[in-house]
Design a protein around this motif. Sequence first.
Motif, PDB file in Angstrom:
ATOM      1  N   PHE A  77     -37.632 -12.429 -34.503  1.00 27.76           N
ATOM      2  CA  PHE A  77     -36.420 -11.603 -34.444  1.00 27.76           C
ATOM      3  C   PHE A  77     -36.258 -10.849 -33.128  1.00 27.76           C
ATOM      4  O   PHE A  77     -35.188 -10.351 -32.827  1.00 27.76           O
ATOM      5  CB  PHE A  77     -36.374 -10.633 -35.630  1.00 27.76           C
ATOM      6  CG  PHE A  77     -36.136 -11.334 -36.930  1.00 27.76           C
ATOM      7  CD1 PHE A  77     -34.871 -11.826 -37.232  1.00 27.76           C
ATOM      8  CD2 PHE A  77     -37.159 -11.531 -37.836  1.00 27.76           C
ATOM      9  CE1 PHE A  77     -34.642 -12.506 -38.419  1.00 27.76           C
ATOM     10  CE2 PHE A  77     -36.943 -12.208 -39.028  1.00 27.76           C
ATOM     11  CZ  PHE A  77     -35.682 -12.695 -39.319  1.00 27.76           C
ATOM     12  N   GLY A  78     -37.324 -10.779 -32.374  1.00 30.92           N
ATOM     13  CA  GLY A  78     -37.219 -10.097 -31.085  1.00 30.92           C
ATOM     14  C   GLY A  78     -36.869 -11.065 -29.975  1.00 30.92           C
ATOM     15  O   GLY A  78     -36.686 -12.256 -30.207  1.00 30.92           O
ATOM     16  N   ARG A  79     -36.754 -10.540 -28.761  1.00 33.35           N
ATOM     17  CA  ARG A  79     -36.541 -11.416 -27.622  1.00 33.35           C
ATOM     18  C   ARG A  79     -37.823 -12.165 -27.313  1.00 33.35           C
ATOM     19  O   ARG A  79     -38.910 -11.628 -27.469  1.00 33.35           O
ATOM     20  CB  ARG A  79     -36.165 -10.567 -26.401  1.00 33.35           C
ATOM     21  CG  ARG A  79     -34.679 -10.453 -26.152  1.00 33.35           C
ATOM     22  CD  ARG A  79     -34.436  -9.341 -25.172  1.00 33.35           C
ATOM     23  NE  ARG A  79     -35.251  -9.561 -23.963  1.00 33.35           N
ATOM     24  CZ  ARG A  79     -34.741 -10.011 -22.811  1.00 33.35           C
ATOM     25  NH1 ARG A  79     -33.466 -10.243 -22.708  1.00 33.35           N
ATOM     26  NH2 ARG A  79     -35.517 -10.200 -21.765  1.00 33.35           N
ATOM     27  N   TRP A  80     -37.685 -13.419 -26.861  1.00 35.46           N
ATOM     28  CA  TRP A  80     -38.886 -14.182 -26.562  1.00 35.46           C
ATOM     29  C   TRP A  80     -39.686 -13.519 -25.438  1.00 35.46           C
ATOM     30  O   TRP A  80     -39.124 -13.032 -24.461  1.00 35.46           O
ATOM     31  CB  TRP A  80     -38.541 -15.608 -26.143  1.00 35.46           C
ATOM     32  CG  TRP A  80     -39.790 -16.354 -25.813  1.00 35.46           C
ATOM     33  CD1 TRP A  80     -40.337 -16.543 -24.593  1.00 35.46           C
ATOM     34  CD2 TRP A  80     -40.687 -16.942 -26.760  1.00 35.46           C
ATOM     35  NE1 TRP A  80     -41.536 -17.230 -24.708  1.00 35.46           N
ATOM     36  CE2 TRP A  80     -41.768 -17.476 -26.022  1.00 35.46           C
ATOM     37  CE3 TRP A  80     -40.694 -17.059 -28.155  1.00 35.46           C
ATOM     38  CZ2 TRP A  80     -42.826 -18.139 -26.648  1.00 35.46           C
ATOM     39  CZ3 TRP A  80     -41.762 -17.714 -28.762  1.00 35.46           C
ATOM     40  CH2 TRP A  80     -42.798 -18.234 -28.011  1.00 35.46           C
TER      41      TRP A  80
ATOM     42  N   ALA B 233     -39.664 -21.131 -28.196  1.00 36.33           N
ATOM     43  CA  ALA B 233     -38.726 -20.054 -27.890  1.00 36.33           C
ATOM     44  C   ALA B 233     -37.323 -20.450 -28.324  1.00 36.33           C
ATOM     45  O   ALA B 233     -36.571 -19.626 -28.869  1.00 36.33           O
ATOM     46  CB  ALA B 233     -38.754 -19.745 -26.393  1.00 36.33           C
ATOM     47  N   ALA B 236     -37.136 -20.129 -32.071  1.00 40.43           N
ATOM     48  CA  ALA B 236     -37.039 -18.716 -32.461  1.00 40.43           C
ATOM     49  C   ALA B 236     -35.590 -18.246 -32.320  1.00 40.43           C
ATOM     50  O   ALA B 236     -35.080 -17.507 -33.171  1.00 40.43           O
ATOM     51  CB  ALA B 236     -37.973 -17.862 -31.600  1.00 40.43           C
ATOM     52  N   ARG B 240     -33.166 -16.898 -35.475  1.00 39.83           N
ATOM     53  CA  ARG B 240     -32.397 -15.648 -35.407  1.00 39.83           C
ATOM     54  C   ARG B 240     -30.926 -15.895 -35.701  1.00 39.83           C
ATOM     55  O   ARG B 240     -30.309 -15.219 -36.523  1.00 39.83           O
ATOM     56  CB  ARG B 240     -32.492 -15.062 -33.999  1.00 39.83           C
ATOM     57  CG  ARG B 240     -33.595 -14.087 -33.785  1.00 39.83           C
ATOM     58  CD  ARG B 240     -33.359 -13.230 -32.550  1.00 39.83           C
ATOM     59  NE  ARG B 240     -33.229 -13.979 -31.307  1.00 39.83           N
ATOM     60  CZ  ARG B 240     -34.258 -14.452 -30.623  1.00 39.83           C
ATOM     61  NH1 ARG B 240     -35.482 -14.266 -31.052  1.00 39.83           N
ATOM     62  NH2 ARG B 240     -34.062 -15.117 -29.496  1.00 39.83           N
TER      63      ARG B 240
END
Lengths: 108, 256
Positions: A77-80, B233, B236, B240
């Motif tokens: 849920f955060g930035r990579w 990445a 991910a 989201r």
Amino acid sequence: MRRGPWWAFLLHRLSGVALAVFLPVHFLVLGLAVERAALDRVLDWTDNPWVKLAEAGLVVLLALHLTGGLRVLLLEFGRWSDRQQSRIAVAGGLALLAGFGFLAAAFA
Amino acid sequence: MKRARPRLVKTGYDGPVMAMLEVEIWRGEGGGGAWRRYAVPHEANQTVLDVVTHVQRHIDPSLAYRFACRVGMCGSCAMTVNGRPRWTCRTHVSQAARKGRVRIGPLRNLPVIRDLAVDMAPFFEKWRDAGARFVPSGEPPEEPVRPDEPERRAADAGIECINCAVCYAACDSVAWNPDYPGPAVLNRLWTLANDRRDGDRDGHLDAAGAGCHLCRSHQECADACPTGLNPTAAIAGLKREVFRRALGGRTREGRQ
Ligand code: HEM
Ligand code: SF4
Ligand code: FES
């Protein structure tokens, strides 16, 4: 060829399964609190240093699953961030710290 | 599975004696086969593909393998080298060999046709089934696409995929779940979802839907990708975005 993130995954899954097995037992013991004598017997048993050591292991397991779970949530849920290995190290370190903290309290 | 004892075969080299590589290559059709041992002269700047080619040209012409460009463009030469999936045309023997030994097998997670040639069909079928290709919107974007805008940067990050299936072979989620589309397809979907010229962002995110959540973020794909992409990445990002949409979040149109 498995690297850090793969092992972090494995530990997280194993600790999750272990928690699922252990928590019912834990709640059973808590349930005994209603019955004074039975609870005392269990508490006597937990005075054994080996049992305390085993309990510390469980604390590490729970903490590992907690910090590992927060790491996964941050990843998803955060930035990579490319600093995944450092995050894994922090998660593992905090879990170990929780275990030592428990031991310190248990033998104090 | 019966394993034949590795045996030494003639080298096909008749120059002066020089350093030899101990090469083991997987030989066999379909599911069965065995490791066979070959002695290949070691040369400066030799790639793993050079080694395979030497065996095929000078020792055993029946060896099946695949390559085309030899310069890391086409994505057809991927094999398992000492346990790691790699593009063999750009992998130097000096990088991959351990104590002068190189073991070369077919890619994991794909059916073996023969020797080092795998059937890439499942990899491309997943690609096709996910509709992971550019859908022209039919009209130019209202605002010009700037090379440094965040969405263009996110799209650019995943654009150099050569469809080599190295990530597909590296991935345990692919091995564990036949329905998992794999890192390359999801990386492509994320690239398309960020491309403002593409006309079907919602379709791409829908296609990623359940599949992207099967990723466990092992990051083996990012580690193995020869062109340095990071599918984890990208996935991910998909997780989201797919999650946000499931909660009724606004699509890009809404954000503009
Ligand atoms: C303490 C708070 C907890 C947090 C923050 C947490 C977090 C998470 C997260 C984020 C996942 C997903 C992992 C992934 O996608 O790779 C997960 C998986 C899992 N959790 Fe927890 N969890 C917690 C407590 C528990 C408890 C109490 C149990 C036992 C009943 C448990 C059992 C599991 C299991 C079996 C998995 C599956 C592991 C996997 O898919 O790899 N968790 N947890
Ligand atoms: S993402 Fe990388 S490893 Fe995967 S197919 Fe594309 S170039 Fe190959
Ligand atoms: S032969 Fe084309 S990428 Fe290796």
